[in-house]
Design a protein around this motif. Sequence first.
Motif, PDB file in Angstrom:
ATOM      1  N   VAL A   3     -15.087   9.777 -52.933  1.00 11.41           N
ATOM      2  CA  VAL A   3     -16.309  10.499 -52.566  1.00 11.41           C
ATOM      3  C   VAL A   3     -16.534  10.427 -51.062  1.00 11.41           C
ATOM      4  O   VAL A   3     -16.875  11.428 -50.412  1.00 11.41           O
ATOM      5  N   CYS A   4     -16.348   9.226 -50.482  1.00 10.11           N
ATOM      6  CA  CYS A   4     -16.546   9.062 -49.030  1.00 10.11           C
ATOM      7  C   CYS A   4     -15.578   9.939 -48.246  1.00 10.11           C
ATOM      8  O   CYS A   4     -15.955  10.576 -47.258  1.00 10.11           O
ATOM      9  N   ALA A  35     -28.119  17.063 -50.120  1.00 10.48           N
ATOM     10  CA  ALA A  35     -27.416  17.587 -51.296  1.00 10.48           C
ATOM     11  C   ALA A  35     -26.844  16.470 -52.160  1.00 10.48           C
ATOM     12  O   ALA A  35     -26.737  16.604 -53.382  1.00 10.48           O
ATOM     13  N   MET A  36     -26.479  15.363 -51.536  1.00  5.89           N
ATOM     14  CA  MET A  36     -25.950  14.233 -52.296  1.00  5.89           C
ATOM     15  C   MET A  36     -27.054  13.375 -52.912  1.00  5.89           C
ATOM     16  O   MET A  36     -26.780  12.536 -53.775  1.00  5.89           O
ATOM     17  N   GLY A  37     -28.297  13.567 -52.460  1.00 10.64           N
ATOM     18  CA  GLY A  37     -29.401  12.704 -52.871  1.00 10.64           C
ATOM     19  C   GLY A  37     -29.905  12.982 -54.271  1.00 10.64           C
ATOM     20  O   GLY A  37     -29.341  13.778 -55.035  1.00 10.64           O
ATOM     21  N   GLN A  38     -31.046  12.333 -54.594  1.00 10.86           N
ATOM     22  CA  GLN A  38     -31.532  12.354 -55.966  1.00 10.86           C
ATOM     23  C   GLN A  38     -32.015  13.716 -56.422  1.00 10.86           C
ATOM     24  O   GLN A  38     -32.078  13.989 -57.619  1.00 10.86           O
ATOM     25  N   ILE A  41     -27.106  17.778 -55.918  1.00  7.61           N
ATOM     26  CA  ILE A  41     -26.020  17.781 -56.896  1.00  7.61           C
ATOM     27  C   ILE A  41     -25.396  16.401 -57.063  1.00  7.61           C
ATOM     28  O   ILE A  41     -24.788  16.113 -58.094  1.00  7.61           O
ATOM     29  N   GLY A  42     -25.535  15.534 -56.040  1.00  8.01           N
ATOM     30  CA  GLY A  42     -24.962  14.195 -56.151  1.00  8.01           C
ATOM     31  C   GLY A  42     -25.796  13.233 -56.970  1.00  8.01           C
ATOM     32  O   GLY A  42     -25.276  12.274 -57.537  1.00  8.01           O
ATOM     33  N   ASP A  43     -27.115  13.476 -57.023  1.00  9.91           N
ATOM     34  CA  ASP A  43     -28.046  12.644 -57.789  1.00  9.91           C
ATOM     35  C   ASP A  43     -27.905  11.151 -57.430  1.00  9.91           C
ATOM     36  O   ASP A  43     -27.960  10.285 -58.296  1.00  9.91           O
ATOM     37  N   ILE A  44     -27.733  10.863 -56.128  1.00  7.95           N
ATOM     38  CA  ILE A  44     -27.642   9.477 -55.664  1.00  7.95           C
ATOM     39  C   ILE A  44     -29.037   9.004 -55.280  1.00  7.95           C
ATOM     40  O   ILE A  44     -29.690   9.606 -54.437  1.00  7.95           O
ATOM     41  N   HIS A  45     -29.491   7.930 -55.887  1.00 10.31           N
ATOM     42  CA  HIS A  45     -30.816   7.392 -55.597  1.00 10.31           C
ATOM     43  C   HIS A  45     -30.663   6.317 -54.502  1.00 10.31           C
ATOM     44  O   HIS A  45     -30.055   5.273 -54.729  1.00 10.31           O
ATOM     45  N   PHE A  46     -31.227   6.593 -53.353  1.00 13.39           N
ATOM     46  CA  PHE A  46     -31.115   5.671 -52.218  1.00 13.39           C
ATOM     47  C   PHE A  46     -32.464   5.609 -51.518  1.00 13.39           C
ATOM     48  O   PHE A  46     -32.989   6.640 -51.082  1.00 13.39           O
ATOM     49  N   LEU A 278     -31.893   9.369 -47.641  1.00  9.35           N
ATOM     50  CA  LEU A 278     -33.162   8.649 -47.720  1.00  9.35           C
ATOM     51  C   LEU A 278     -34.327   9.576 -48.044  1.00  9.35           C
ATOM     52  O   LEU A 278     -35.376   9.129 -48.499  1.00  9.35           O
ATOM     53  N   VAL A 279     -34.152  10.862 -47.796  1.00  4.91           N
ATOM     54  CA  VAL A 279     -35.223  11.831 -48.031  1.00  4.91           C
ATOM     55  C   VAL A 279     -35.334  12.162 -49.518  1.00  4.91           C
ATOM     56  O   VAL A 279     -34.325  12.267 -50.220  1.00  4.91           O
ATOM     57  N   THR A 280     -36.575  12.302 -49.973  1.00 10.51           N
ATOM     58  CA  THR A 280     -36.829  12.774 -51.338  1.00 10.51           C
ATOM     59  C   THR A 280     -37.447  14.168 -51.231  1.00 10.51           C
ATOM     60  O   THR A 280     -38.648  14.309 -50.974  1.00 10.51           O
TER      61      THR A 280
END
Length: 490
Positions: A3-4, A35-38, A41-46, A278-280
């Motif tokens: 992914v990285c 786009a990678m965030g929650q 499409i990535g649904d990464i919670h950070f 970090l943005v929601t």
Amino acid sequence: MFVCSLVLLVAVAAVRISSRSGLPSLLVYLGIGVAMGQDGIGDIHFDNAELTQVIGYAALVVILAEGGLGTKWKEIKPALPAATALALAGVAVSVGVTASAAHYLIGLEWRQAFIIGAVVSSTDAAAVFSVLRKIPLPARVTGTLEAESGFNDAPVVILVVSLSAAGPAEHWYVLLGVILLELAIGAAIGLAVGWLGSLGLRHVALPASGLYPIAVMAIAVVAYAAGALAHGSGFLAVYLAAMVMGNARLPHWPATRGFADGLGWMAQIGMFVLLGLLVTPHELGDDIVPALAIGLVLTMVARPLSVVVSLTPFRVPWREQALMSWAGLRGAVPIILATIPMVEGVDASRRIFNIVFILVVVYTLVQGPTLPWLARKLHLGDGSEAADLGIESAPLERLQGHLLSVAIPEGSKMHGVEVGELRLPPGAAVTLVVRANESFVPLPTTVLQREDELLVVATDPVRDATEKRLRAVGHGGKLAGWLGTDGASR
């Protein structure tokens, strides 16, 4: 790992997109992070603001080092007083006006309002360096804006940290004293580390040429660490140390610049993607109008007023003031600074972060692409300056000499000059010319051409004079000495 690697490849491709579209790469990288965030499409919670702040600081050190290495002393020297005024008085004006807008227009408490005012008053080094170096502006304008972006991070960081700390805020005169003291300490350490580092690198032959770029970046990081440990401004220290080394004609310079440029891009990509994570996005809706209002005041009132107050005493023409008012680009630095109140637990800190994020994205989207257009409208394009030579030096320690590799670029006034007309100092000679992939030993009457590559051998005592003379001819042609053209630029 996959992914990285995929993200890195997409980000590198985004560099091409941003350069062709005129958009600052900041927006593309932030978009990748979102786009990678929650909500993407990535649904990464950070949501680790503290980690983001630490990584952001580290990336900013690399970006400032890269910017300092690319700063030409001949351009920045006459601009230092104006840039210093912008970084101090200009920031104070901008903070006051923007904080007042945040308090009266959207109802934030004074402490929160001043935090927002301080956070967005810093121009972003990465955004300024990447945009301005593509526009042929007068040297005074470019030097002032680059120096300002390198200087103003330091007082703003101190101000945001002080305002975000628990307990009552310090009186303004105490804060001013702290800022000036930390800036003085950081400047002294940065200049000292840069001078000592360049002295060592020029007189010690490392085992491999690839070690020189690593050593340069390591010295820049040492400057930041030393400044921070001495309770000074580490950011100012790293910028000044890199600037000193960048103008010291270090060995294997093109390789060092290429390495630093690559690291700078990596730092920008990682920092912007992380900030995007970090943005929601679904939380941003309520803060769009407040962010646009504050940004409008910042862009149309606070920044122009700070430029007028800071630069009028230096008799800067109004056209240059107008351009510098519009060129106060914000980028990742304000977003990183907005994580400080989050880490310190300041009330409404998440709202502050959201407002700053929206403001930076929207006004970067507006200012970045329109800056070249405004420069043309103000007739501030400067395409008359001769292209600088690319000179790489390799120390020959055992022979007590140096081998200079000189590339003659398009636009250099060395084109058409005979080898004998270079008038190199005794102890230096052009030993080889490479032209159209063929090499030959030149005669004194050999006429040099653009895109030639020269090998020049110089003894230790005349190494600096040789490079200075070559650069002088590159800028002024065969009559460089008579015309007063020097070779002080990099």
